[in-house]
Write a protein that holds these residues in place. Structure first.
Motif, mmCIF file in Angstrom:
data_model
loop_
_atom_site.group_PDB
_atom_site.id
_atom_site.type_symbol
_atom_site.label_atom_id
_atom_site.label_comp_id
_atom_site.label_asym_id
_atom_site.label_seq_id
_atom_site.Cartn_x
_atom_site.Cartn_y
_atom_site.Cartn_z
ATOM 1 N N LEU A 41 69.948 49.260 -40.226
ATOM 2 C CA LEU A 41 68.645 48.654 -40.482
ATOM 3 C C LEU A 41 68.793 47.196 -40.914
ATOM 4 C CD1 LEU A 41 65.615 49.177 -40.624
ATOM 5 C CD2 LEU A 41 65.935 50.079 -42.928
ATOM 6 N N PHE A 42 69.729 46.915 -41.825
ATOM 7 C CA PHE A 42 69.933 45.548 -42.291
ATOM 8 C C PHE A 42 70.535 44.665 -41.202
ATOM 9 C CE2 PHE A 42 68.977 46.810 -46.615
ATOM 10 C CZ PHE A 42 68.576 45.627 -47.228
ATOM 11 N N LEU A 43 71.472 45.200 -40.430
ATOM 12 C CA LEU A 43 72.057 44.426 -39.332
ATOM 13 C C LEU A 43 70.995 44.080 -38.289
ATOM 14 C CD1 LEU A 43 75.395 46.400 -38.800
ATOM 15 C CD2 LEU A 43 75.157 44.158 -39.884
ATOM 16 N N HIS A 44 70.158 45.042 -37.963
ATOM 17 C CA HIS A 44 69.093 44.825 -36.985
ATOM 18 C C HIS A 44 68.117 43.758 -37.488
ATOM 19 C CE1 HIS A 44 65.573 45.837 -34.435
ATOM 20 N NE2 HIS A 44 66.487 46.209 -33.565
ATOM 21 N N GLU A 45 67.837 43.798 -38.785
ATOM 22 C CA GLU A 45 66.958 42.791 -39.378
ATOM 23 C C GLU A 45 67.583 41.399 -39.269
ATOM 24 O OE1 GLU A 45 63.344 42.149 -41.918
ATOM 25 O OE2 GLU A 45 64.090 43.912 -40.868
ATOM 26 N N ALA A 46 68.895 41.337 -39.514
ATOM 27 C CA ALA A 46 69.591 40.047 -39.505
ATOM 28 C C ALA A 46 69.633 39.423 -38.116
ATOM 29 C CB ALA A 46 71.009 40.222 -40.044
ATOM 30 N N ILE A 47 69.739 40.249 -37.077
ATOM 31 C CA ILE A 47 69.896 39.718 -35.717
ATOM 32 C C ILE A 47 68.558 39.542 -35.002
ATOM 33 C CG2 ILE A 47 70.070 41.864 -34.365
ATOM 34 C CD1 ILE A 47 72.541 40.698 -33.016
ATOM 35 N N SER A 48 67.492 40.060 -35.593
ATOM 36 C CA SER A 48 66.201 40.117 -34.884
ATOM 37 C C SER A 48 65.643 38.741 -34.531
ATOM 38 C CB SER A 48 65.181 40.903 -35.713
ATOM 39 O OG SER A 48 64.953 40.255 -36.955
ATOM 40 N N GLY A 49 66.007 37.700 -35.274
ATOM 41 C CA GLY A 49 65.487 36.383 -34.968
ATOM 42 C C GLY A 49 66.405 35.532 -34.110
ATOM 43 N N SER A 50 67.477 36.135 -33.582
ATOM 44 C CA SER A 50 68.440 35.381 -32.786
ATOM 45 C C SER A 50 67.941 35.181 -31.357
ATOM 46 C CB SER A 50 69.788 36.110 -32.756
ATOM 47 O OG SER A 50 69.718 37.238 -31.910
ATOM 48 N N ASP A 51 68.698 34.383 -30.606
ATOM 49 C CA ASP A 51 68.341 34.118 -29.204
ATOM 50 C C ASP A 51 68.893 35.171 -28.243
ATOM 51 O OD1 ASP A 51 67.012 31.792 -29.942
ATOM 52 O OD2 ASP A 51 68.819 30.564 -29.764
ATOM 53 N N LEU A 52 69.603 36.155 -28.765
ATOM 54 C CA LEU A 52 70.184 37.179 -27.897
ATOM 55 C C LEU A 52 69.103 38.049 -27.270
ATOM 56 C CD1 LEU A 52 73.207 38.435 -30.048
ATOM 57 C CD2 LEU A 52 73.333 37.114 -27.943
ATOM 58 N N ALA A 53 69.321 38.434 -26.029
ATOM 59 C CA ALA A 53 68.442 39.413 -25.389
ATOM 60 C C ALA A 53 68.577 40.742 -26.120
ATOM 61 C CB ALA A 53 68.819 39.582 -23.922
ATOM 62 N N ASP A 54 67.543 41.562 -26.064
ATOM 63 C CA ASP A 54 67.546 42.816 -26.810
ATOM 64 C C ASP A 54 68.774 43.671 -26.501
ATOM 65 O OD1 ASP A 54 65.207 42.130 -28.037
ATOM 66 O OD2 ASP A 54 63.932 43.440 -26.816
ATOM 67 N N ALA A 55 69.122 43.821 -25.219
ATOM 68 C CA ALA A 55 70.239 44.687 -24.838
ATOM 69 C C ALA A 55 71.542 44.200 -25.461
ATOM 70 C CB ALA A 55 70.370 44.750 -23.317
ATOM 71 N N ALA A 56 71.762 42.879 -25.444
ATOM 72 C CA ALA A 56 72.982 42.321 -26.036
ATOM 73 C C ALA A 56 72.959 42.482 -27.556
ATOM 74 C CB ALA A 56 73.125 40.852 -25.666
#
Length: 255
Positions: A41-56
């Motif tokens: 949950l915390f990792l997903h929160e941390a990466i959610s604002g990145s430029d990565l596509a969802d699958a990556a």
């Protein structure tokens, strides 16, 4: 991102972890560590604002969870003096399970060509191992340093991940204190169940003696109280959190 979209993303990450055949075998035979959904949950929160596509992004989070699984699994290996000791076969299988998880995160991040992230996470691994040594051998001088090192044993990898994706210091501190709170609660539950805890040596050594408590359980309850207050403070001061994460934090505080 809506609540439904975030929840769907978390399920996608969980599926990526669970779909590995060896992972399923290890779970069925109680040899591998359990995936920590709060870390997810915390990792997903941390990466959610990145430029990565969802699958990556999902693959990156799953790879990091494998890294955490590797260390949680290796931690099951007995320390000298543990009340419950693994058999030689159980120890060997545990080591192999940890090595399996390590191979998965190396492979995934290499395939995604995210070598800088791999290096950042490896530095988190080193901090985790150093903190574990400092805690076990009591190589800490103050109460504050003891709690800082204890927090790193469960949160150093998360902290490096969140910093890599440019999350602010308050959010990172919140995650570290949240995982510290979970660890302390686990130690309390273990002590109440079997009368043993890896933190007992710190109490015997005299850390947090200013509380003037009369037994280990009261000592641990007092520390949990203070960490709960810190988690609540950081939650209020942090950047806006997703509904699903805020709800989970409140749940753990009130549990």
């Amino acid at each position: 991102m809506t609540y439904q979209a975030r929840e769907a993303g978390l399920k996608e990450v969980e599926q990526l972890v669970h779909e590995q055949t060896v992972y399923q075998y290890l779970q069925e035979n109680n040899e591998g560590g359990q995936m920590d959904k709060d870390q997810m949950l915390f990792l997903h929160e941390a990466i959610s604002g990145s430029d990565l596509a969802d699958a990556a992004a999902y693959r990156v989070v799953s790879a990091t969870l494998y890294m955490i699984l590797a260390h949680d699994t290796h931690e099951k290996i007995d320390e000298p003096g543990d009340v419950v000791q693994l058999t030689r076969k159980e120890q060997e299988l545990t080591v192999l399970a940890g090595d399996f998880y390590s191979a998965l995160y190396y492979r995934t991040l290499a395939e995604l060509e995210m070598i800088p992230l791999l290096r950042a996470l490896q530095s988190g691994v080193q901090e985790t191992n150093t903190a574990k040594t400092n805690i076990y051998q009591l190589h800490v001088a103050t109460d504050e340093e003891y709690l800082t090192q204890l927090a790193l044993t469960n949160a150093a990898i998360f902290a490096k991940f969140a910093k890599y994706f440019m999350k602010d210091e308050t959010f990172i501190a919140l995650g570290c204190q949240f995982f510290l709170l979970k660890r302390l609660k686990m130690e309390l539950a273990t002590y109440q169940e079997i009368g043993a805890s890896r933190l007992k040596r710190a109490y015997d050594h005299g850390y947090f003696a200013k509380e003037a408590v009369t037994n280990f359980e009261s000592w641990l309850v007092a520390i949990i109280r203070d960490v709960k207050m810190e988690v609540e403070r950081l939650k209020e001061e942090s950047e806006p959190l997703s509904t699903i994460l805020e709800k989970r934090i409140i749940e753990v505080i009130n549990d």
